[in-house]
Design a protein around this motif. Structure first.
Motif, PDB file in Angstrom:
ATOM      1  N   PRO A 199       0.842  -1.210   0.000  1.00 40.57           N
ATOM      2  CA  PRO A 199       0.000   0.000   0.000  1.00 40.57           C
ATOM      3  C   PRO A 199       0.872   1.253   0.000  1.00 40.57           C
ATOM      4  O   PRO A 199       2.094   1.173   0.178  1.00 40.57           O
ATOM      5  CB  PRO A 199      -0.775  -0.122   1.317  1.00 40.57           C
ATOM      6  CG  PRO A 199       0.166  -0.864   2.223  1.00 40.57           C
ATOM      7  CD  PRO A 199       0.932  -1.820   1.334  1.00 40.57           C
TER       8      PRO A 199
ATOM      9  N   THR B  96      -3.214   8.804   5.694  1.00 36.72           N
ATOM     10  CA  THR B  96      -3.994   8.147   4.647  1.00 36.72           C
ATOM     11  C   THR B  96      -3.253   6.919   4.144  1.00 36.72           C
ATOM     12  O   THR B  96      -2.057   6.969   3.868  1.00 36.72           O
ATOM     13  CB  THR B  96      -4.250   9.114   3.479  1.00 36.72           C
ATOM     14  OG1 THR B  96      -4.949  10.264   3.967  1.00 36.72           O
ATOM     15  CG2 THR B  96      -5.086   8.446   2.395  1.00 36.72           C
ATOM     16  N   CYS B  97      -3.978   5.803   4.044  1.00 43.12           N
ATOM     17  CA  CYS B  97      -3.418   4.557   3.517  1.00 43.12           C
ATOM     18  C   CYS B  97      -4.281   4.109   2.337  1.00 43.12           C
ATOM     19  O   CYS B  97      -5.511   4.141   2.419  1.00 43.12           O
ATOM     20  CB  CYS B  97      -3.387   3.488   4.607  1.00 43.12           C
ATOM     21  SG  CYS B  97      -2.362   2.061   4.196  1.00 43.12           S
ATOM     22  N   LYS B  98      -3.625   3.672   1.271  1.00 44.28           N
ATOM     23  CA  LYS B  98      -4.349   3.361   0.044  1.00 44.28           C
ATOM     24  C   LYS B  98      -3.796   2.094  -0.585  1.00 44.28           C
ATOM     25  O   LYS B  98      -2.597   1.836  -0.571  1.00 44.28           O
ATOM     26  CB  LYS B  98      -4.222   4.524  -0.944  1.00 44.28           C
ATOM     27  CG  LYS B  98      -5.070   4.390  -2.193  1.00 44.28           C
ATOM     28  CD  LYS B  98      -4.977   5.644  -3.041  1.00 44.28           C
ATOM     29  CE  LYS B  98      -5.871   5.564  -4.257  1.00 44.28           C
ATOM     30  NZ  LYS B  98      -5.790   6.775  -5.100  1.00 44.28           N
ATOM     31  N   SER B  99      -4.707   1.283  -1.147  1.00 42.97           N
ATOM     32  CA  SER B  99      -4.327   0.061  -1.855  1.00 42.97           C
ATOM     33  C   SER B  99      -4.930   0.082  -3.255  1.00 42.97           C
ATOM     34  O   SER B  99      -5.723   0.968  -3.592  1.00 42.97           O
ATOM     35  CB  SER B  99      -4.816  -1.177  -1.102  1.00 42.97           C
ATOM     36  OG  SER B  99      -6.233  -1.271  -1.186  1.00 42.97           O
ATOM     37  N   LYS B 100      -4.590  -0.910  -4.054  1.00 45.93           N
ATOM     38  CA  LYS B 100      -5.134  -0.986  -5.403  1.00 45.93           C
ATOM     39  C   LYS B 100      -6.509  -1.645  -5.428  1.00 45.93           C
ATOM     40  O   LYS B 100      -7.315  -1.366  -6.309  1.00 45.93           O
ATOM     41  CB  LYS B 100      -4.175  -1.750  -6.309  1.00 45.93           C
ATOM     42  CG  LYS B 100      -2.863  -1.040  -6.545  1.00 45.93           C
ATOM     43  CD  LYS B 100      -1.976  -1.812  -7.511  1.00 45.93           C
ATOM     44  CE  LYS B 100      -0.677  -1.059  -7.787  1.00 45.93           C
ATOM     45  NZ  LYS B 100       0.208  -1.800  -8.719  1.00 45.93           N
TER      46      LYS B 100
ATOM     47  N   SER C 184     -10.285  -3.035  -3.583  1.00 42.83           N
ATOM     48  CA  SER C 184     -11.343  -2.511  -2.720  1.00 42.83           C
ATOM     49  C   SER C 184     -11.795  -3.590  -1.744  1.00 42.83           C
ATOM     50  O   SER C 184     -11.358  -4.726  -1.811  1.00 42.83           O
ATOM     51  CB  SER C 184     -12.524  -2.019  -3.563  1.00 42.83           C
ATOM     52  OG  SER C 184     -12.998  -3.057  -4.403  1.00 42.83           O
TER      53      SER C 184
ATOM     54  N   THR D  32     -10.886   1.895  -1.612  1.00 46.50           N
ATOM     55  CA  THR D  32      -9.461   1.562  -1.696  1.00 46.50           C
ATOM     56  C   THR D  32      -8.617   2.373  -0.719  1.00 46.50           C
ATOM     57  O   THR D  32      -7.389   2.254  -0.735  1.00 46.50           O
ATOM     58  CB  THR D  32      -8.948   1.823  -3.117  1.00 46.50           C
ATOM     59  OG1 THR D  32      -9.105   3.234  -3.431  1.00 46.50           O
ATOM     60  CG2 THR D  32      -9.705   1.002  -4.141  1.00 46.50           C
ATOM     61  N   MET D  33      -9.241   3.196   0.138  1.00 43.36           N
ATOM     62  CA  MET D  33      -8.470   4.123   0.953  1.00 43.36           C
ATOM     63  C   MET D  33      -9.159   4.344   2.290  1.00 43.36           C
ATOM     64  O   MET D  33     -10.387   4.337   2.381  1.00 43.36           O
ATOM     65  CB  MET D  33      -8.323   5.466   0.216  1.00 43.36           C
ATOM     66  CG  MET D  33      -7.561   6.534   0.961  1.00 43.36           C
ATOM     67  SD  MET D  33      -7.591   8.114   0.068  1.00 43.36           S
ATOM     68  CE  MET D  33      -9.324   8.567   0.275  1.00 43.36           C
TER      69      MET D  33
ATOM     70  N   LYS E  71      -8.598   6.765   6.178  1.00 38.75           N
ATOM     71  CA  LYS E  71      -7.880   7.828   6.880  1.00 38.75           C
ATOM     72  C   LYS E  71      -7.852   7.493   8.365  1.00 38.75           C
ATOM     73  O   LYS E  71      -8.903   7.346   8.988  1.00 38.75           O
ATOM     74  CB  LYS E  71      -8.548   9.185   6.642  1.00 38.75           C
ATOM     75  CG  LYS E  71      -8.466   9.680   5.207  1.00 38.75           C
ATOM     76  CD  LYS E  71      -9.127  11.035   5.054  1.00 38.75           C
ATOM     77  CE  LYS E  71      -9.071  11.529   3.613  1.00 38.75           C
ATOM     78  NZ  LYS E  71      -7.692  11.820   3.173  1.00 38.75           N
TER      79      LYS E  71
ATOM     80  N   TYR F 232      -2.643  -3.897   4.683  1.00 36.88           N
ATOM     81  CA  TYR F 232      -4.051  -4.164   4.446  1.00 36.88           C
ATOM     82  C   TYR F 232      -4.267  -5.663   4.309  1.00 36.88           C
ATOM     83  O   TYR F 232      -3.339  -6.443   4.077  1.00 36.88           O
ATOM     84  CB  TYR F 232      -4.567  -3.439   3.196  1.00 36.88           C
ATOM     85  CG  TYR F 232      -3.952  -3.939   1.914  1.00 36.88           C
ATOM     86  CD1 TYR F 232      -4.523  -4.991   1.184  1.00 36.88           C
ATOM     87  CD2 TYR F 232      -2.796  -3.357   1.408  1.00 36.88           C
ATOM     88  CE1 TYR F 232      -3.957  -5.450   0.015  1.00 36.88           C
ATOM     89  CE2 TYR F 232      -2.216  -3.812   0.228  1.00 36.88           C
ATOM     90  CZ  TYR F 232      -2.800  -4.850  -0.462  1.00 36.88           C
ATOM     91  OH  TYR F 232      -2.234  -5.318  -1.616  1.00 36.88           O
TER      92      TYR F 232
END
Length: 601
Positions: free
Chosen positions: A223, A242-246, A248, A271-272, A274, A292
């Protein structure tokens, strides 16, 4: 042991591996299966249903045995399933259960594995469980669960996600046991707890605390985390990471370096996520990462993101000074530097975007001053910036940030705006002045600047294609020529070429009104010389001797004469009078603090 009415029951089913009464041959039908509803925990004086499932045979019967004794009258199965209800469960129901079936075609009965009924005793001390190593586990690693308790113990049980997973017997003088997993797999992830069986059969302890085993799957993409690489916060401030992945439908975990397990977890259908940390203090400083997992396998996690630092400002480090070199609106493709200066040497200096405190540059120096370079400027380089510094021996505490400095970049491709009014009448002292700036396109900001200033002194956020600047309580300091410019919504710090100028002149009605006259007082002959005297009739002796008289022709304000008075009179000579000197003349009296305008013919 005396039991209380609130004792509850735990049923555990054990597959009998040794001592089976009926070893099957390849021709023998399979043994029935035994299970429990509810699955594992039943309250004292509650009800339990033991379920037997057997192969479908004509005229077969199912029956339940306890401690090798026939307990319940044989029951004919319906579609291969029989239900045995135990009502008002009590201590006497403790023991080993199995279900069996027979039919007219079988020469002997077939029986299931064993199900053990144990009674939970709330007076027994709870056991403790620990996991080693206590961290995110990579595939193939060996992990151990240690379960310990006080008192005479017959054996321990390890449970995963509420279900019994394994059991071990212990000697009477032992109070702990180790459960080991070698070559950890994704399926080993989950929540674990343990319980133990008392030497006073059939009593069992309450469950221990829970430990969580997270298994890292290296095939998951990493991530991203932001802000990165550093987040600066003031004491008591709030933090958003903020953490985000590809993918969902994920669960995200936020972890601080040095901590064994994640501090926070959040689920999302997107996908994200906070993560919020409130009321920041030095205890929150450090390095953070996120991971994640999918919602279906919450204990199989990705590799960690990059590390971001959380840094807090401290009052014992005074804020630095910041400046723009060269100062002013910068040209495209030019080079500028932002200078940051501290009152101590040997520091790490950081440059941030002012609003988000996103780290942009870092410079380490043995001195007390650094330069942050911006070379070959583009429209996107403009912005508002601040800086701070840290002692090289301190990694997560910083000085306060400097004041902001704004870098504006001139975009000559933007059409210049209009300024209104184009011609401004004399403004009485302490009145409010309105100047409107108008452009052709939607603007992000409008800027108002005096002629000799290097930077705008007023900035307004745009609400369309125009904005009105207000100069309140006007004084002589506000006199001068003004121009305006604007920036586009795409590049809010890349500003247009300026508008034409509008001139502001201030009058003070409290000053004595001077008088103006011609000498000689006749028609002037071309080529002759004349004198225009200007006098202040000061009866109260309030006239300021440091005042200045200005004489100019209306419409030709740039061609102004300035004369210091002799006492209360100033003489303006015009030599070699020409046609251009004819017209309406204006006289301006300016003291060190005020201005008065007088017009005469």
């Amino acid at each position: 042991m005396k039991k209380t009415p609130n004792v509850s029951i735990l049923l555990l089913w054990l597959l009998s591996i040794s001592g089976r009464e009926d070893v099957q041959t390849s021709e023998s039908p399979p043994a029935p299966k035994i299970s429990l509803i509810p699955m594992w925990r039943i309250l004292l004086r509650g009800n339990a249903t033991i379920v037997c499932k057997a192969p479908l045979f004509p005229m077969f019967h199912l029956y339940l045995e306890k401690d090798a004794q026939n307990l319940i009258i044989p029951t004919e199965g319906i579609n291969g399933v029989a239900y045995f209800l135990i009502t008002n469960v009590s201590a006497e129901h403790g023991g080993m259960y199995k279900c069996c079936y027979n039919s007219s075609s079988l020469s002997h009965s077939k029986c299931s594995g064993l199900l053990e009924l144990l009674i939970t005793d709330p007076d027994l001390p709870r056991p403790n469980i620990s996991l080693t190593p206590r961290k995110m586990i990579h595939l193939g690693i060996t992990v151990t669960f240690q379960c310990s308790a006080k008192g005479p113990i017959q054996g321990f049980y390890l449970h995963k996600n509420g279900n019994k997973l394994d059991s071990q017997s212990v000697k009477l003088d032992e109070d702990s046991v180790i459960f080991s997993f070698t070559d950890v797999k994704q399926t080993n992830g989950g929540r674990y707890h343990c319980s133990y069986k008392s030497s006073s059969y059939p009593f069992i302890s309450e469950s221990s605390n829970e430990v969580e085993l997270f298994v890292v799957d290296p095939t998951f993409p990493r991530p991203t985390i932001s802000p990165y690489p550093m987040l600066l916060v003031t004491p008591g401030g709030n933090i958003t990471v903020t953490c985000k992945s590809k993918g969902s439908f994920m669960r995200f975990y936020l972890q601080k370096s040095g901590d064994e397990m994640p501090q926070q977890s959040l689920e999302t259908k997107g996908t994200m996520v906070k993560f919020h940390i409130k009321n920041a203090s030095e205890s929150h400083t450090g390095e953070y990462s996120c991971r994640y997992s999918t919602l279906s396998e919450p204990f199989v996690v990705s590799k960690m993101s990059n590390l971001t630092q959380l840094v807090i400002t401290v009052p014992h480090l005074p804020k630095p000074n910041i400046s723009l070199i060269p100062y002013g609106i910068a040209e495209l493709a030019s080079n500028i530097r932002i200078e940051c200066t501290a009152n101590r040497s040997g520091s790490r200096f950081y440059l941030y975007e002012s609003r988000t405190k996103k780290q942009l540059q870092i410079v380490i120096t043995a001195g007390s001053m650094v330069y942050f370079p911006f070379n070959n400027l583009t429209k996107g380089n403009g912005g508002s910036f601040c800086c701070s510094y840290m002692n090289q021996s301190e990694f997560f505490t910083s000085s306060e940030t400097s004041d902001d400095v704004t870098l504006l970049v001139l975009d000559t491709l933007l059409p210049k705006p209009n300024i209104l009014p184009k011609n401004m009448e004399w403004i009485p002292l302490k009145r409010n002045i309105s100047i409107t700036c108008q452009c052709q396109y939607l603007a992000a900001k409008f800027f108002l600047q005096k002629e000799d200033d290097q930077m705008p002194f007023q900035t307004l956020k745009a609400k369309g294609t125009m904005a009105t600047f207000i100069i309140s309580n006007a004084t002589s300091a506000h006199e001068g020529k003004y121009k305006c410019s604007y920036s586009s919504t795409s590049y809010p710090f890349a500003i247009s070429s300026p508008s034409d100028f509008v001139t502001i002149q201030i009058t003070d009605p409290t000053l004595l009104k001077p008088s103006i006259s011609l000498s000689p007082k006749v028609m002037v002959i071309l080529g002759s010389s004349i004198i225009i005297p200007c006098t202040v009739h000061d009866l109260n002796n309030t006239f300021h001797l440091n005042s200045t008289f200005y004489l100019y022709k209306i419409g030709y304000e740039k061609e102004t004469q300035a004369v210091k008075p002799d006492n209360d009179t100033a003489m303006f000579p015009i030599n070699n009078a020409m046609e251009k000197h004819g017209g309406e003349i204006s006289l301006q009296l300016q003291t060190p603090t005020s201005v008065l305008d007088v017009r005469n013919q």
